[in-house]
Design a protein around this motif. Sequence first.
Motif, short mmCIF file in Angstrom:
data_model
loop_
_atom_site.label_atom_id
_atom_site.label_comp_id
_atom_site.label_asym_id
_atom_site.label_seq_id
_atom_site.Cartn_x
_atom_site.Cartn_y
_atom_site.Cartn_z
N GLN A 68 0.81 -1.22 0.00
CA GLN A 68 0.00 0.00 0.00
C GLN A 68 0.85 1.27 0.00
O GLN A 68 1.95 1.30 0.54
N ARG A 69 0.26 2.33 -0.59
CA ARG A 69 0.90 3.64 -0.63
C ARG A 69 -0.17 4.70 -0.38
O ARG A 69 -1.36 4.39 -0.35
N GLY A 70 0.29 5.94 -0.25
CA GLY A 70 -0.66 7.01 0.00
C GLY A 70 -1.55 7.26 -1.21
O GLY A 70 -1.07 7.29 -2.33
N GLY A 71 -2.84 7.44 -1.00
CA GLY A 71 -3.77 7.67 -2.10
C GLY A 71 -4.81 8.69 -1.70
O GLY A 71 -4.65 9.34 -0.68
N PRO A 72 -5.90 8.86 -2.42
CA PRO A 72 -6.29 8.08 -3.61
C PRO A 72 -5.55 8.50 -4.88
O PRO A 72 -4.79 9.46 -4.85
N SER A 73 -5.81 7.73 -5.94
CA SER A 73 -5.19 7.91 -7.25
C SER A 73 -3.67 7.81 -7.10
O SER A 73 -3.18 7.08 -6.27
N THR A 74 -2.93 8.60 -7.85
CA THR A 74 -1.48 8.49 -7.77
C THR A 74 -1.00 8.88 -6.37
O THR A 74 -0.04 8.33 -5.86
N GLY A 75 -1.71 9.80 -5.72
CA GLY A 75 -1.48 10.08 -4.31
C GLY A 75 -0.03 10.36 -3.97
O GLY A 75 0.61 11.21 -4.57
N LEU A 76 0.49 9.59 -3.01
CA LEU A 76 1.88 9.73 -2.57
C LEU A 76 2.57 8.40 -2.84
O LEU A 76 2.67 7.55 -1.96
N GLU A 123 0.96 4.23 3.75
CA GLU A 123 -0.40 4.40 4.24
C GLU A 123 -0.98 3.00 4.35
O GLU A 123 -0.48 2.07 3.74
N GLN A 124 -2.04 2.84 5.13
CA GLN A 124 -2.71 1.54 5.15
C GLN A 124 -4.19 1.73 4.86
O GLN A 124 -5.04 1.22 5.57
N SER A 125 -4.43 2.43 3.75
CA SER A 125 -5.80 2.82 3.45
C SER A 125 -6.48 1.91 2.44
O SER A 125 -7.56 2.23 1.96
N ASP A 126 -5.88 0.76 2.14
CA ASP A 126 -6.52 -0.17 1.20
C ASP A 126 -7.18 -1.34 1.92
O ASP A 126 -7.46 -2.37 1.30
N LEU A 127 -7.42 -1.20 3.22
CA LEU A 127 -8.09 -2.31 3.91
C LEU A 127 -9.51 -2.49 3.40
O LEU A 127 -9.94 -3.61 3.10
N ASN A 128 -10.23 -1.38 3.26
CA ASN A 128 -11.60 -1.50 2.74
C ASN A 128 -11.59 -2.11 1.34
O ASN A 128 -12.42 -2.94 1.01
N VAL A 172 -8.06 2.07 18.24
CA VAL A 172 -7.52 1.49 17.00
C VAL A 172 -6.72 2.55 16.23
O VAL A 172 -7.32 3.38 15.53
N PRO A 173 -5.39 2.55 16.34
CA PRO A 173 -4.59 3.48 15.54
C PRO A 173 -4.43 2.93 14.12
O PRO A 173 -4.11 1.76 13.95
N GLU A 174 -4.67 3.76 13.13
CA GLU A 174 -4.52 3.32 11.73
C GLU A 174 -4.01 4.46 10.88
O GLU A 174 -4.38 5.61 11.10
N MET A 175 -3.23 4.12 9.87
CA MET A 175 -2.78 5.12 8.90
C MET A 175 -3.81 5.22 7.78
O MET A 175 -3.54 4.97 6.61
N ASN A 176 -5.04 5.51 8.16
CA ASN A 176 -6.13 5.76 7.23
C ASN A 176 -7.18 6.54 8.02
O ASN A 176 -6.93 6.93 9.17
N THR A 177 -8.34 6.76 7.44
CA THR A 177 -9.32 7.57 8.16
C THR A 177 -10.21 6.74 9.09
O THR A 177 -11.19 7.25 9.63
N GLY A 178 -9.85 5.48 9.28
CA GLY A 178 -10.61 4.65 10.23
C GLY A 178 -11.32 3.51 9.54
O GLY A 178 -12.55 3.50 9.45
N GLN A 179 -10.58 2.53 9.06
CA GLN A 179 -11.18 1.44 8.29
C GLN A 179 -11.38 0.19 9.15
O GLN A 179 -12.48 -0.36 9.21
N LEU A 180 -10.33 -0.26 9.85
CA LEU A 180 -10.51 -1.43 10.72
C LEU A 180 -11.50 -1.11 11.84
O LEU A 180 -12.33 -1.94 12.20
N VAL A 181 -11.40 0.12 12.36
CA VAL A 181 -12.26 0.47 13.49
C VAL A 181 -13.74 0.33 13.11
O VAL A 181 -14.55 -0.16 13.89
N GLU A 182 -14.09 0.69 11.87
CA GLU A 182 -15.48 0.56 11.43
C GLU A 182 -15.88 -0.91 11.35
O GLU A 182 -17.01 -1.28 11.70
#
Lengths: 624, 338
Positions: free
Chosen positions: A350-358, A363-368, A576-586
């Motif tokens: 995973q990398r920073g997103g969305p799209s080309t992002g960073l 980042e860990q924002s691809d859990l969803n 729940v600390p996450e490098m996203n806006t809160g995916q596992l926590v949901e």
Amino acid sequence: MSVVEKTSEVAAANAAGAAVVVRFAGDSGDGMQLTGSNFTEATALHGNDLATFPDFPAEIRAPAGATFGVSAFQIYFGSDEVTTAGDDLDVLVVMNPAALITNLKDLLPGGLIIADSDAFTDKNLARAGYKSNPLEDGSLDGYRVIVIEITKRVIASVEPFGLSHKFAVRCKNMWTLGLVMWLFDRDRSITVGNLEKKFANKPDIAQANIAALNSGHSYAETAELPSGVEVYQIPRAEVKPGLYRNATGSDALAYGLIAGGRLADIPITFASYPITPASSLLHTLAQHKEFDVVTFQAEDEIAAVCAAIGASFGGTLGVTSSSGPGISLKGEAISLASATELPLVIVNTQRGGPSTGLPTKTEQSDLNQALFGRHADTILPVIASSTPSDCFDVAIEAVRLATQFSTPVLLLSDGYLANASEPWLVPDLTQFEAFPVQFETNPEGFSPANRNPETLSRVWAKPGTPGLEHRIGGIEKDYDTGDISYDADNHQRMTDVRKAKIDGIAKFIPAQTVSQGPSAGHLAIVGWGSTYGPIHQAVKRLRAVGVDVSHIHIRYLMPFPENLGELLRGYEQILVPEMNTGQLVEVLRSKFLIDAKRLNKVSGQPFKIREIVDAIESLLGESA
Amino acid sequence: MNAPVKLTLKDFSTDQEVRWCPGCGDYAILKTIQKLMPELDTPKENTVFVSGIGCSSRFPYYMETYGFHTIHGRAPAIATGVKLSNPELDVWVVTGDGDGLSIGGNHMLHVLRRNVDLQILLFNNEIYGLTKGQYSPTSQVGTRSPSTPDGSVDLPLRPCTFALGAGARFVARTIDTEAKHMTPVLKRAHAHKGASFVEIYQNCPVYNDGIFDYIKDKKSAADSRLVLAHGEPMLFGVDNQKGLRLNTATLQLEVVTLGEADVTVDDIMVHDETNLVLAQMLAALSTPDFPEAVGVLYCKQEVSYESSVYEQIKTVRAKKGVVDFNEVLRRGHTWTVS
């Protein structure tokens, strides 16, 4: 007052349990990554535990002196267990003003700056945004600063080798490395060996770099450095006995896939398409043709996953890898693998997103996306690695689940894990339990729809086997015969069995453990993936001062371990600390109906230990 | 070992009900291929049919071999994976004009360029059948369809021209209902090691009926088709009275009639299937000004992708010898903590 106060006193550094964070920063062409990796090797051999964090720009060669072109390499090492690349810096080495202005905010008060004054020209200062020279205007008075005319000294030290000005200046990273190695009492011999190997065909370049390294070292030894700057001696760390090597998460993952193939007794077909930060997996595997691995650089992400699926149909294990945007492209094909119940491993770095992002940041924002990001009821196992060396075990586990349950498996890593390195207790493959694949060979009673009654896994009959000729495809299949079927009840039954198979994996994975602290109590910090390091350290620090807090780190995200819900309900609070806006926590909230709290960060940088400590303190403060 | 049992068409037919529309050209192609299979001397269990999505892509369900009906456009990529996993397999790709040249155009380009050893059969009916008749990338300009009620405006792709442009080493064209022509063409495609591309003119009786009548009807066939034979002069028409001559001034082929203006058979260009430039000219010919070429347009044997891949692996393994995994992990800089 914060529970943890960190200072950069040399005295403190010399005390037992000491640890130091050093960052090398310069232009993307200054060779900072090479400097860092050589310092890392020397540090590992010195017997310190360590963790690194390479942080480089997306631009390969940004214009010299530009702030967006700054490349940095951070290493945290010490005499105690190290699981993150460190929070604030004790030592900052800067090769130009842009490196100083972009990194100074992370330096502790009183920290050490080593700067090349030759690079602090009017042009470079202006490009970095300085109105006056910080090395001269007193703005760095709160730090200890060593200003050296590094470029001039390098040119002088390599003069005997007759290099052009351009090549001579390029040796300045090695000169600086020599100086830092003196500061921390590191052995230069490995770096000398590395340089001889790297420039085997250009002995004059090798010798010039070695001369620069030695020159920097002897400069530090003989120069009158400012008071308070002396050799840092970090005692050796107490780590588990055994044979160690350094490994990045990407290395460990590549070796884990090879190991998984050997334990499953099946060749691997690895099909991928280049994308930052996932490509290194393809590079590493392409170098290991001696094992049963065939690598294929496909024309695009879709072709890569499709070739992997074709390979699995053909009787090897197809593996594909990418990062978030590429995984999006693979989505339709992943559902085909799910519908046809073929083994497949998909690695998402995973990398920073969305799209080309960073692209170069973590980042860990691809859990969803991993859990839900496909059409229809496509359900598949999702597992995540938590440290660079954990990538090895998780890769083996992905191969086991894919081959034993005839399913695509999504393995989540991230840019930080892929690039970060740590000492790795070299595993012994003979100590792992094998899980050899059983291909069907008997035509008696054969149907491509046959299942293992225990695992619900679909039979694997590979082309080339006489008498088992059969057809599979994306159209819904009859539960018994595997023939195409549009029957209403049959579709319900097939959907149910595909779900039951994946849900049932929970019976074949280890129960969730608590990595630190009691298995019930006031507060559990629940994480997944690369937040392991900072959560571990934060919980450890707080427990050391008597705070009742536990750390639970989840590897199996779909399905969850059978005991997870019960375990979580044993705590009064969950964070729940996450490098996203809160995916596992949901997911935890909806799945277990618990009031889990969130701590989120999406800056492209890993959590700092302090950020998690602060969050825990504030949560406990509120509830006290 | 038992003597091999001679297989027949029946051995390659499945128990599945064939679900194409009555009169579809696909029936004829299926029958020709089922009949051809026993003659190829490939063990049935080593034969794999891979398809994408569309009417033609139902094909694997009707072949009693291994088969994989995959997703839209991706059959070449999936077939590449099958072949890489086991180069011993005899892999066929069945695709259509929409599947192979529109959504899957990129994969078609690369599978041909790489020269993966596959037989790729592109059923060209110049229409989207399974989605109820929209125009396709091979539809003629002006095609009226649900999505182009006033006629399509964009230039169609010529499949053989595309294949040659992508670097295909075997390119042929044949016609759905003409088993006598198709069978030897498919045998050649099968014998060719590398990616063999065969365009099959296929009639869709529901959405695009009769578009190939000009080349199929006995009355017009002679004048509208050029049956290629390697080493033979390119003659066509009733009693082979017409032929193709190279105009050296324009560097183009032109139609001439024997006996007119002193034209003799010596003026007619001889087909050379190893000549790429000629193949490109033949692929571009279209009625009514020219006959359309059927047969093998181009054939050049070169090493196939998967053989090169396995050759490299062999070389590396010979150099590195038998390697122990544990030993590889312990190479390089390691240290012991006691």
